[in-house]
Design a protein around this motif. Structure first.
Motif, PDB file in Angstrom:
ATOM      1  N   MET A  59       4.419 -22.810  27.887  1.00 33.36           N
ATOM      2  CA  MET A  59       3.864 -22.855  26.530  1.00 33.36           C
ATOM      3  C   MET A  59       2.341 -22.981  26.540  1.00 33.36           C
ATOM      4  N   LEU A  60       1.758 -23.300  27.691  1.00 37.36           N
ATOM      5  CA  LEU A  60       0.306 -23.504  27.773  1.00 37.36           C
ATOM      6  C   LEU A  60      -0.459 -22.223  28.081  1.00 37.36           C
ATOM      7  N   LYS A  61       0.250 -21.141  28.358  1.00 37.36           N
ATOM      8  CA  LYS A  61      -0.405 -19.903  28.785  1.00 37.36           C
ATOM      9  C   LYS A  61      -1.289 -19.275  27.715  1.00 37.36           C
ATOM     10  N   GLU A  62      -0.995 -19.547  26.458  1.00 38.40           N
ATOM     11  CA  GLU A  62      -1.794 -18.941  25.388  1.00 38.40           C
ATOM     12  C   GLU A  62      -3.120 -19.669  25.159  1.00 38.40           C
ATOM     13  N   TYR A  63      -3.347 -20.773  25.877  1.00 42.23           N
ATOM     14  CA  TYR A  63      -4.590 -21.546  25.723  1.00 42.23           C
ATOM     15  C   TYR A  63      -5.448 -21.443  26.979  1.00 42.23           C
ATOM     16  N   VAL A  64      -6.745 -21.576  26.787  1.00 35.64           N
ATOM     17  CA  VAL A  64      -7.687 -21.508  27.911  1.00 35.64           C
ATOM     18  C   VAL A  64      -7.621 -22.817  28.698  1.00 35.64           C
ATOM     19  N   PRO A  65      -7.343 -22.794  29.992  1.00 33.80           N
ATOM     20  CA  PRO A  65      -7.192 -24.031  30.782  1.00 33.80           C
ATOM     21  C   PRO A  65      -8.515 -24.583  31.289  1.00 33.80           C
ATOM     22  N   ILE A  86      -5.298 -30.299  30.273  1.00 33.01           N
ATOM     23  CA  ILE A  86      -6.101 -30.202  29.055  1.00 33.01           C
ATOM     24  C   ILE A  86      -6.651 -28.785  28.927  1.00 33.01           C
ATOM     25  N   GLY A  87      -6.552 -28.222  27.734  1.00 35.23           N
ATOM     26  CA  GLY A  87      -7.030 -26.864  27.511  1.00 35.23           C
ATOM     27  C   GLY A  87      -7.858 -26.761  26.242  1.00 35.23           C
ATOM     28  N   TYR A  88      -8.075 -25.547  25.794  1.00 33.14           N
ATOM     29  CA  TYR A  88      -8.878 -25.322  24.600  1.00 33.14           C
ATOM     30  C   TYR A  88      -8.363 -24.104  23.843  1.00 33.14           C
ATOM     31  N   SER A  89      -8.376 -24.203  22.506  1.00 30.48           N
ATOM     32  CA  SER A  89      -8.000 -23.080  21.645  1.00 30.48           C
ATOM     33  C   SER A  89      -9.194 -22.723  20.777  1.00 30.48           C
ATOM     34  N   ASN A  90      -9.796 -21.578  21.040  1.00 35.58           N
ATOM     35  CA  ASN A  90     -10.947 -21.137  20.257  1.00 35.58           C
ATOM     36  C   ASN A  90     -10.533 -20.783  18.826  1.00 35.58           C
ATOM     37  N   GLN A  91      -9.329 -20.243  18.681  1.00 33.76           N
ATOM     38  CA  GLN A  91      -8.824 -19.872  17.362  1.00 33.76           C
ATOM     39  C   GLN A  91      -8.642 -21.096  16.468  1.00 33.76           C
TER      40      GLN A  91
END
Length: 281
Positions: A59-65, A86-91
């Motif tokens: 489920m974490l693949k859609e976010y930047v790691p 911990i990741g990041y979502s620009n959207q």
């Protein structure tokens, strides 16, 4: 037209048979007036973990790691971000904080919390934390899956409010902190902490009333060794967590933590009695 007449008209219109039977209400037996409150209390802490939806790290693949730069400036190191995924979502303009299930495997996740990176979030009515993939936080302790081994080795666990506190201490090679996600502790979290069989240390943010902290300690009194960190020397800033301070200040507050003993308990019970008297007035 009354409801009865309207109902009869509709039945006649479509050729349905119309029957009406008046049932007498059964005489209710006397019930405990506090029953409803007892039921609410039971429901409040009910938790069926058998129906939990567990996710994998797919489920974490859609976010930047990648770690967020401001968190690195605050002292949350890249290796900690990598460990906790911990990741990041620009959207969504949010830091991605996945939560591992404490009694699952390393790749078992309950869901995802997102923390806004917009500094004016209060002015814009943007929630600071938002469940991107909702999950029941009250049945878990953030960081316990990652820190369990070290907690057992050190023979104590520190309870913080936020996930950031866990990450900050982990970056300083302190792997004994877990987070409850707020400043109230659930019945399920109490059971998990008792099951660790170590000293329990409560470390709430500045501003949380001392008697509220004592009420949390009361849940463990006589079962486990319980203590709390309290900034009586005003070393912390407003709304700051002990984990936000420098290592020197945190270690000082930790060393002089307050044991919730019989004397502390008397102070809490005295305050509780006073509160009850004020309510009766």
């Amino acid at each position: 037209m009354s409801f009865y007449e309207a109902n009869k008209y509709i039945h006649d219109l479509f050729g349905f048979e119309h029957k009406f039977e008046h049932k007498k209400k059964d005489v209710k037996e006397f019930k405990d007036p506090l029953e409803i409150f007892k039921k609410v209390k039971k429901k409040k802490y009910s938790c069926d973990v058998s129906n939990l939806e567990i996710y994998t790290d797919e489920m974490l693949k859609e976010y930047v790691p990648y770690p967020y730069i401001d968190w690195i400036r605050e002292g949350i190191m890249p290796w900690t971000c990598d460990k906790f995924k911990i990741g990041y979502s620009n959207q969504k303009k949010r830091i991605i904080i996945p939560e591992r299930y404490w009694c699952g495997s390393e790749n078992d996740y309950l869901g995802i919390m997102g923390r806004t990176v917009i500094k004016e979030f209060e002015m814009l009515d943007i929630p600071k934390y938002l469940a991107i993939k909702p999950y029941p936080r009250s049945i878990n302790l953030y960081g316990l899956q990652e820190n369990y081994q070290y907690i057992q080795e050190e023979n104590y666990v520190v309870i913080a409010e936020s996930q950031k506190s866990v990450l900050k201490r982990h970056s300083r090679n302190d792997k004994t902190v877990v987070a409850i996600g707020c400043h109230d502790i659930s019945e399920e979290q109490v059971k998990i902490l008792i099951g660790l069989n170590v000293e329990i240390i409560i470390a709430m943010d500045v501003g949380v009333d001392i008697n509220h902290i004592r009420s949390m300690c009361e849940r463990f009194y006589g079962i486990r060794k319980i203590s709390y960190i309290y900034d009586k020397y005003n070393l912390l800033k407003d709304k700051e967590a002990p984990m936000d301070a420098t290592n020197k200040i945190y270690n000082y507050l930790f060393k002089y933590r307050i044991t919730y003993n019989e004397k502390e308990r008397k102070e809490y019970l005295k305050w509780l009695e006073k509160q009850e008297k004020n309510l009766k007035r």
